[in-house]
Design a protein around this motif. Structure first.
Motif, PDB file in Angstrom:
ATOM      1  N   TYR B  26       0.874  -1.172   0.000  1.00  0.00           N
ATOM      2  CA  TYR B  26       0.000   0.000   0.000  1.00  0.00           C
ATOM      3  C   TYR B  26       0.918   1.230   0.000  1.00  0.00           C
ATOM      4  CZ  TYR B  26      -3.815   3.107   1.308  1.00  0.00           C
ATOM      5  OH  TYR B  26      -4.744   4.105   1.318  1.00  0.00           O
ATOM      6  N   THR B  32       6.664   5.290  -1.522  1.00  0.00           N
ATOM      7  CA  THR B  32       5.817   4.934  -2.665  1.00  0.00           C
ATOM      8  C   THR B  32       6.576   4.572  -3.932  1.00  0.00           C
ATOM      9  OG1 THR B  32       4.099   6.329  -1.747  1.00  0.00           O
ATOM     10  CG2 THR B  32       3.878   5.750  -4.065  1.00  0.00           C
ATOM     11  N   LYS B  53      -2.690  -5.409  -4.913  1.00  0.00           N
ATOM     12  CA  LYS B  53      -3.029  -4.106  -4.336  1.00  0.00           C
ATOM     13  C   LYS B  53      -4.025  -4.320  -3.207  1.00  0.00           C
ATOM     14  CE  LYS B  53      -4.200  -2.534  -8.358  1.00  0.00           C
ATOM     15  NZ  LYS B  53      -4.833  -1.664  -9.363  1.00  0.00           N
ATOM     16  N   GLU B  55      -5.984  -2.373   0.559  1.00  0.00           N
ATOM     17  CA  GLU B  55      -6.548  -1.092   1.017  1.00  0.00           C
ATOM     18  C   GLU B  55      -5.826  -0.550   2.250  1.00  0.00           C
ATOM     19  OE1 GLU B  55      -7.458  -3.849   2.140  1.00  0.00           O
ATOM     20  OE2 GLU B  55      -7.871  -3.390   4.228  1.00  0.00           O
ATOM     21  N   SER B  56      -4.843  -1.283   2.772  1.00  0.00           N
ATOM     22  CA  SER B  56      -4.129  -0.781   3.953  1.00  0.00           C
ATOM     23  C   SER B  56      -2.853  -1.587   4.143  1.00  0.00           C
ATOM     24  CB  SER B  56      -4.987  -0.935   5.220  1.00  0.00           C
ATOM     25  OG  SER B  56      -4.989  -2.298   5.625  1.00  0.00           O
ATOM     26  N   GLU B  57      -1.973  -1.072   4.968  1.00  0.00           N
ATOM     27  CA  GLU B  57      -0.736  -1.783   5.273  1.00  0.00           C
ATOM     28  C   GLU B  57      -1.007  -3.049   6.070  1.00  0.00           C
ATOM     29  OE1 GLU B  57      -1.224   1.441   5.657  1.00  0.00           O
ATOM     30  OE2 GLU B  57       0.352   2.500   4.563  1.00  0.00           O
ATOM     31  N   ALA B  60      -1.662  -5.438   3.621  1.00  0.00           N
ATOM     32  CA  ALA B  60      -0.448  -5.744   2.851  1.00  0.00           C
ATOM     33  C   ALA B  60       0.352  -6.834   3.555  1.00  0.00           C
ATOM     34  CB  ALA B  60       0.400  -4.485   2.670  1.00  0.00           C
ATOM     35  N   THR B  78       6.967  -0.071   3.327  1.00  0.00           N
ATOM     36  CA  THR B  78       6.124   0.910   3.991  1.00  0.00           C
ATOM     37  C   THR B  78       6.983   1.928   4.724  1.00  0.00           C
ATOM     38  OG1 THR B  78       4.155   1.177   5.363  1.00  0.00           O
ATOM     39  CG2 THR B  78       5.812  -0.381   6.161  1.00  0.00           C
TER      40      THR B  78
END
Lengths: 192, 394
Positions: B26, B32, B53, B55-57, B60, B78
């Motif tokens: 994420y 990034t 992909k 929606e959050s770490e 992930a 991250t």
């Protein structure tokens, strides 16, 4: 060690210019560092990017406070006093500006070598960017090479071809044309 | 082949060369561009991997845990808040003995919002069972990512490869990108002994009763003890293939040093310049850079620092209420030395929130320590010496 600061506006290509310059110096066998001003960038707002060049491995990993040379992609940053472009510039250093004006116009900046090149006109002639937002970074690097000889034109051209996202040949042509068109006012008087 | 790369791109190149099979991530500044580079590699076919992909770490890491549980080689990246949000599953990955590799770009925690570097994000994960490697150059970043897969898969422990925001993540410099053939010779395909098979679905309960929980955790701690040797072995093997050698720590001008400056990450690189300048003034100072923080190389550091007069620790982090974290850890390790061999240890906290740590700053820290002006508690570099403790607080 040589340290360079590049001033521009977000979207003008100051960061890419720092990367191209570092790559060109690497191709000349130098050690290099290139980095943006640390933070977020907004299109149109003043930004800066930095380059270190050395014959020896570079260990310092700090920001640059006492550069030897300044590159200014937008003269408005100077004329509108949006950035203190000579801050920390070492005595005997240079300021290279993208400007259609005479270098004497900028002699008030201090006892530095002042060089100008109309990189905006050259970029427009080579259809780099738009009329209102020409991409001037490759042109001004050509001028940088003839001003300093810190990297060779061949290495700059190779670096431009690697980094230019589009129109590599036009960018190289712009660099060559700007290298021939740069006008230099040293502390001792005009040359070039 | 030598190229000019920024630290984040060096991470991505290392992951590509290691032939990671599942990337689950994420985005978060300043990490990034690592996963952007990887997304391009996956979509172009340069890296034949699955990019998931989420929606959050938190998800992930859940993705990496799931993929690693089936025996896949995994990667995520991250920073800061993202790592903090992952925390629950950071414990899970280590406890499940999954060799997940995570690149963390050190970024300060909010509030106030900061995208700039300090180490409190990763050091807050100290006790999770992950190994931690702090890098000082983009070259070390790419080499450490590749090494981390080898070490992690041998020990079944996950590793964080850690780099400073901007000072490394966004700084372009020369990196020798190893040939795929060399990496393949060094790093065989992943082959972990226990894995789930999606073709044979099953529900597995894993309640661990008090009569066994400690045995599992003891094995995790023993794996960390082994890791001290494995990092050194793997480092020697890598040096044989590439000529680039990294161990648990790196020393500089320490042979006759009466005072040793101790730090990690990019500040250690800058500190070399300060050591050279103070040496010219006759100050007998050397540098020890901590590379592997977990496992902590306590015995090695005891040997290196035994009999020195002074040690000054620079922390780009703080355990609020008790010193910088490297300062604590080093003092604790040196307490085992006999009293006449134990150096005086002082600490400095600097560079939080991405504040620059200059050569002059480090020279000032070294000079104050050499002149005996730093006490035993960590000195905050924002205040004049002696003002770190208001009278009312004493």
């Amino acid at each position: 060690m040589r340290e360079i600061r590049i001033h521009g506006r977000g979207g003008q290509g100051a960061v890419i210019a720092s990367e191209i310059l570092a790559d060109a110096a690497f191709r000349c066998g130098q050690y290099v560092q290139a980095f943006p001003s640390f933070g977020s960038e907004r299109r149109g707002a003043p930004v800066a990017a930095f380059v270190r060049l050395d014959e020896r491995q570079i260990w310092a990993r700090t920001e640059i406070y006492r550069p030897h040379g300044i590159i200014v992609l937008d003269e408005g940053l100077v004329t509108l006093k949006l950035a203190d472009v000579t801050q920390g510039l070492q005595a005997g250093g240079f300021v290279l500006l993208n400007s259609a004006r005479d270098p004497e116009t900028f002699s008030y900046l201090g006892n530095f070598t002042v060089a100008v090149v109309d990189a905006g006109r050259i970029a427009i002639a080579h259809r780099l960017g738009s009329l209102t937002a020409p991409i001037v970074n490759t042109g001004i690097l050509g001028a940088f090479v003839s001003l300093t000889s810190w990297v060779t034109m061949e290495s700059l051209e190779e670096a431009i071809k690697l980094h230019a996202p589009i129109k590599p040949e036009e960018n190289v042509q712009a660099a060559r044309e700007a290298a021939a068109a740069v006008r230099i006012l040293t502390a001792a008087g005009p040359r070039g | 082949m030598k190229r000019v790369l920024k630290g984040n791109s060096a991470v991505a190149e290392g992951v590509r060369l290691a032939r990671a099979q599942v990337i689950c991530a994420y985005p978060i500044t300043p990490q990034t561009s690592i996963i952007e580079d990887l997304a391009v590699m996956v979509s172009s076919g340069a890296l034949p991997a699955k990019f998931i992909k989420v929606e959050s770490e938190h998800s992930a890491m859940a993705g990496c845990i799931s993929a690693a549980s089936t025996g896949a080689r995994t990667f995520t990246a991250t920073s800061s808040q993202g790592l903090a949000l992952m925390h629950e599953l950071i414990h899970w990955a280590a406890g499940a003995r999954l060799p997940v590799i995570l690149a963390n770009v050190n970024r300060s925690l909010a509030p106030g919002w900061s995208i700039w570097t300090d180490q409190n994000d990763t050091l807050s994960q100290r006790d999770t069972g992950w190994m931690q490697v702090y890098c000082q150059s983009s070259q070390e970043v790419i080499d450490s990512v590749i090494q981390a897969y080898k070490v992690s898969e041998r020990l079944l422990l996950p590793t964080m490869v850690i780099l400073d925001a901007f000072f490394l993540s966004h700084t372009h410099e020369i990196v020798d990108v190893p040939d795929q053939e060399i990496v393949d010779r060094f790093l065989p395909p992943i082959n972990i002994p226990f894995r789930l098979d999606p073709a044979k679905p099953a529900a597995l309960g894993n309640l661990l009763y008090p009569d066994l929980y400690m045995e599992f955790r003891r094995k995790m701690d023993l794996a960390h003890e082994d890791a001290l040797n494995v990092w050194e072995d793997v480092g020697r093997e890598w040096a044989g293939l590439t000529g680039r050698s990294y161990g648990l720590v790196e020393t500089y001008r320490c042979d006759d040093a009466e005072m040793v400056f101790f730090t990690a990450a990019t500040a250690a690189s800058t500190a070399r310049v300060a050591v050279d300048e103070l040496r010219e003034r006759g100050v007998p100072v050397g540098l020890v850079r901590l590379r592997v923080f977990r496992p902590f190389p306590a015995a090695l550091l005891q040997n290196l620092l035994s009999g020195r007069r002074k040690v000054v620790v620079l922390d780009r982090n703080c355990s609020y209420g008790h010193h910088g974290i490297f300062h604590q850890e080093l003092k604790s390790a040196l307490y085992d030395l006999p009293q006449d061999k134990r150096p005086h240890v002082s600490g400095v906290i600097a560079g939080l929130g991405g504040r620059d740590i200059t050569v002059d700053d480090i020279k000032e820290m070294m000079t104050l320590a050499w002149d005996g002006k730093l006490g035993a508690s960590s000195w905050w570099h924002v205040l004049p010496v002696g003002e770190e403790e208001p009278a009312a607080a004493k």
